[in-house]
Structure formats: structure tokens, C-alpha cells
Scaffold this motif. Structure first.
Motif, PDB file in Angstrom:
ATOM      1  N   SER A 278      -4.897   7.295   0.915  1.00  0.00           N
ATOM      2  CA  SER A 278      -4.651   7.324   2.362  1.00  0.00           C
ATOM      3  C   SER A 278      -5.605   6.408   3.103  1.00  0.00           C
ATOM      4  O   SER A 278      -5.216   5.722   4.057  1.00  0.00           O
ATOM      5  CB  SER A 278      -4.774   8.757   2.889  1.00  0.00           C
ATOM      6  OG  SER A 278      -3.815   9.597   2.282  1.00  0.00           O
TER       7      SER A 278
ATOM      8  N   SER B 144       0.832  -1.212   0.000  1.00  0.00           N
ATOM      9  CA  SER B 144       0.000   0.000   0.000  1.00  0.00           C
ATOM     10  C   SER B 144       0.863   1.256   0.000  1.00  0.00           C
ATOM     11  O   SER B 144       0.583   2.220  -0.727  1.00  0.00           O
ATOM     12  CB  SER B 144      -0.928   0.001   1.217  1.00  0.00           C
ATOM     13  OG  SER B 144      -1.805  -1.101   1.191  1.00  0.00           O
ATOM     14  N   MET B 145       1.932   1.256   0.805  1.00  0.00           N
ATOM     15  CA  MET B 145       2.832   2.408   0.854  1.00  0.00           C
ATOM     16  C   MET B 145       3.551   2.596  -0.483  1.00  0.00           C
ATOM     17  O   MET B 145       3.762   3.720  -0.932  1.00  0.00           O
ATOM     18  CB  MET B 145       3.843   2.222   1.991  1.00  0.00           C
ATOM     19  CG  MET B 145       3.217   2.243   3.376  1.00  0.00           C
ATOM     20  SD  MET B 145       4.419   1.932   4.706  1.00  0.00           S
ATOM     21  CE  MET B 145       5.399   3.421   4.617  1.00  0.00           C
TER      22      MET B 145
ATOM     23  N   LEU C 296      -4.372   2.909   2.796  1.00  0.00           N
ATOM     24  CA  LEU C 296      -3.242   2.638   3.681  1.00  0.00           C
ATOM     25  C   LEU C 296      -3.679   2.588   5.141  1.00  0.00           C
ATOM     26  O   LEU C 296      -3.302   1.678   5.888  1.00  0.00           O
ATOM     27  CB  LEU C 296      -2.163   3.713   3.493  1.00  0.00           C
ATOM     28  CG  LEU C 296      -0.931   3.613   4.403  1.00  0.00           C
ATOM     29  CD1 LEU C 296      -0.236   2.270   4.233  1.00  0.00           C
ATOM     30  CD2 LEU C 296       0.043   4.753   4.099  1.00  0.00           C
TER      31      LEU C 296
END
Length: 311
Positions: free
Chosen positions: A269, A112-113, A272
Motif C-alpha cells: 500500500s 503498482s496496482m 502504491l
């Protein structure tokens, strides 16, 4: 408009049917060739539940609707972590193995990052980015296979039940056909709806497309939770999230680089934060409790509300 919605539903049905037939046929053939059960789970079954996202994203990119392709993956991961884990935990508290929390979940967080960084830096997913994602996917698969075969070494080979080879080959072919035809119907109809309602393809990807392609994970995880098989439920979500970002977007971008405009920093965001919340909740006695599942579900509803409020 009504016909478009009917075609969307037909597309979803065909995609889900195709994924089910493909997985069933491929699993039976793998057992016939004495492939270990755990390897089948890590590859064929995991890829099978992610097949709808793969075909829909690939078709979206090839039809020059990249926002829908990326929105499908980002939205599916949000559905997985917030809604699916939330619903499964409310059905029955999910007990999670320490090894899953310490070794497997970091892969999902890292993926995800990585996607967030790729889009923030370049506002697109280039062919080079796709190759990088695929390289990380290869690392993930090497790790999972190594762990799988270490576990399998201590187990006796189980007897192989008789398998109708031609029947299962037919299942694989029919499943692929259903995935391809259903994906095309789904993407074309969803694009038409987006244009008629003046809604961005990114939002359509984050909602309708992501919700439709996440149905296999939702069904699998909730049923597994009801049967007390929480390891399968959480493993399904983690594996699907990693497959979606590293394999699906990696493969799609390698074939057709994507300029992304309709997916915002908020969307990325939330994706994440969702997996971080699941990771954090998992550390509390290695269990996602019912109240934590309710928090995840409420977070999903709040995100959906924000998304539609800003249409």
C-alpha cells in the motif's frame, strides 16, 4: 557479523560499478550503430539503473529467498517515489511536462496496482503472473518506442563520435561480471545478517537491499535536479518503477515462481500511495514543490520508522 556487513558493502560497490560500466559501454556501442539518443535513454540507460534490482532479485529468487526478491522491488519503488523524488524536489522544485503527468505516470500507477492485485489474490507470484507482467511491459515499451521515434523523426541525425569498440565491449563484459558477482555477495551476506539478527528476509529486502540497489536512481535524480533537468529526474523514477515491477518481477517469476510471505499489505500500500502522491503533487501547476518534496521525505521516514518498530 562484521564480515557480512563488509561483504554487503563490497557487493553494493560491485553492483553499482558493474551497472555503470555496462551502461557506459552499451550506450557507446549503441551510438556507434547510430541508435537515436532518445531510444538509448528509454532502453539502455533505464535498464542500466534498474540492473542492480534485476540481478539482485533474480539471484534472490534462484537462491530460494523470494521475500528478498519481492522486497527489493517493492522497497526500491518506495525509495524512488518517496525518498528520491522528495530529496530531488527539496534540492530544486521539479517542473514536470503535462505529457508525463497524463501519459507516463499512469503506467507506473497501473503497474503498482497490478502487483498489489497479483499478491493479494494469490499470495505468490507464479510463472503465469510473471508472463502477464512481461506482457504489460511489452505494451509499455511499444508505447514508449512509438513516442520516441515520433519525436526523433523531426530531428537531424547527429554526427557519431569515434568509439573504441573493443574497449566498450570489455566494459559490457566487465559490467556484467561485476553485477553477477556483486549480486551474489550482496544476497548471501544480507541473508546471513537476516538470520543472525532474526529479521525477516522481506524486511532486509525492503531496507538494506532496496536502499543499496536504489543508489543509481538517487544519484541520477538528485544530480539532475541540481542541474535543473527535472524531466530526467522524474523520468528516471517513473521508468525505474515500471521496469522494477513489470520487467524485473516478471522475468524473475517466469524463471523461478515466488511464494511471498514477508511482504505485507502495508508495504504494498505504501508503494502504491507513494506513486499516487507524486502523481497528485505533479498536477499542482505541473511542479513538485520543495514543501511537497519534504512531505514525501517525511512519509518515507515514517514508513521506515514503522518498519523497524514492528521488527
Amino acid at each position: 557479523m562484521i564480515s557480512d556487513f563488509l561483504l554487503i558493502i563490497l557487493g553494493v560497490v560491485m553492483v553499482l560499478w558493474g551497472a555503470d560500466r555496462l551502461t557506459e559501454g552499451a550506450s557507446a556501442l549503441a551510438r556507434r550503430m547510430r541508435v537515436p539518443e532518445i531510444v538509448i535513454g528509454l532502453t539502455i540507460v533505464a535498464a542500466g539503473t534498474s540492473a542492480p534490482e534485476l540481478f539482485v532479485s533474480m539471484v534472490s529468487a534462484l537462491k530460494d529467498t523470494p521475500d528478498m526478491a519481492v522486497g527489493n522491488v517493492v522497497g526500491s519503488n518506495i525509495f524512488n517515489t518517496l525518498l528520491i523524488v522528495g530529496c530531488a524536489a527539496m534540492v530544486a522544485p521539479m517542473v514536470i511536462a503535462p505529457s508525463t503527468v497524463k501519459k507516463d505516470m499512469p503506467f507506473a500507477v497501473g503497474a503498482s496496482m497490478l502487483l498489489l492485485a497479483v499478491i493479494l489474490v494469490g499470495s505468490d507470484v507464479s510463472r503465469f503472473d510473471g508472463l502477464v507482467l512481461l506482457a504489460f511491459f511489452a505494451v509499455f515499451m511499444v508505447y514508449t518506442f512509438r513516442v520516441a521515434f515520433q519525436k526523433d523523426d523531426s530531428e537531424e541525425a547527429s554526427a557519431v563520435a569515434p568509439v573504441n569498440v573493443w574497449k566498450n565491449i570489455l566494459f559490457v563484459v566487465a559490467g556484467l561480471g561485476g553485477l553477477i558477482i556483486g549480486s551474489n555477495l550482496f544476497v548471501d551476506s544480507a541473508s546471513d545478517v537476516a538470520r543472525e539478527l532474526d529479521i525477516s528476509e522481506g524486511v532486509i529486502g525492503l531496507t538494506i537491499v532496496a536502499g543499496g540497489t536504489s543508489l543509481p536512481e538517487l544519484a541520477t535524480s538528485v544530480v539532475a535536479a541540481r542541474k535543473g533537468q527535472s524531466a530526467i529526474a522524474i523520468g528516471n523514477v517513473i521508468g525505474s518503477n515500471v521496469f522494477n515491477i513489470l520487467l524485473i518481477l516478471g522475468l524473475t517469476a517466469t524463471v523461478s515462481p515466488m511464494a511471498v510471505q514477508g511482504i505485507t499489505v502495508v508495504d504494498l500500500s505504501v508503494m502504491l500511495v507513494g506513486i499516487l502522491m507524486v502523481w497528485a503533487f505533479s498536477y499542482t501547476k505541473y511542479t513538485v514543490a520543495r514543501w511537497e518534496g519534504a512531505v514525501l521525505t517525511l512519509a518515507f521516514m515514517a514508513y521506515m520508522g514503522w518498519l523497524f518498530y514492528n521488527l
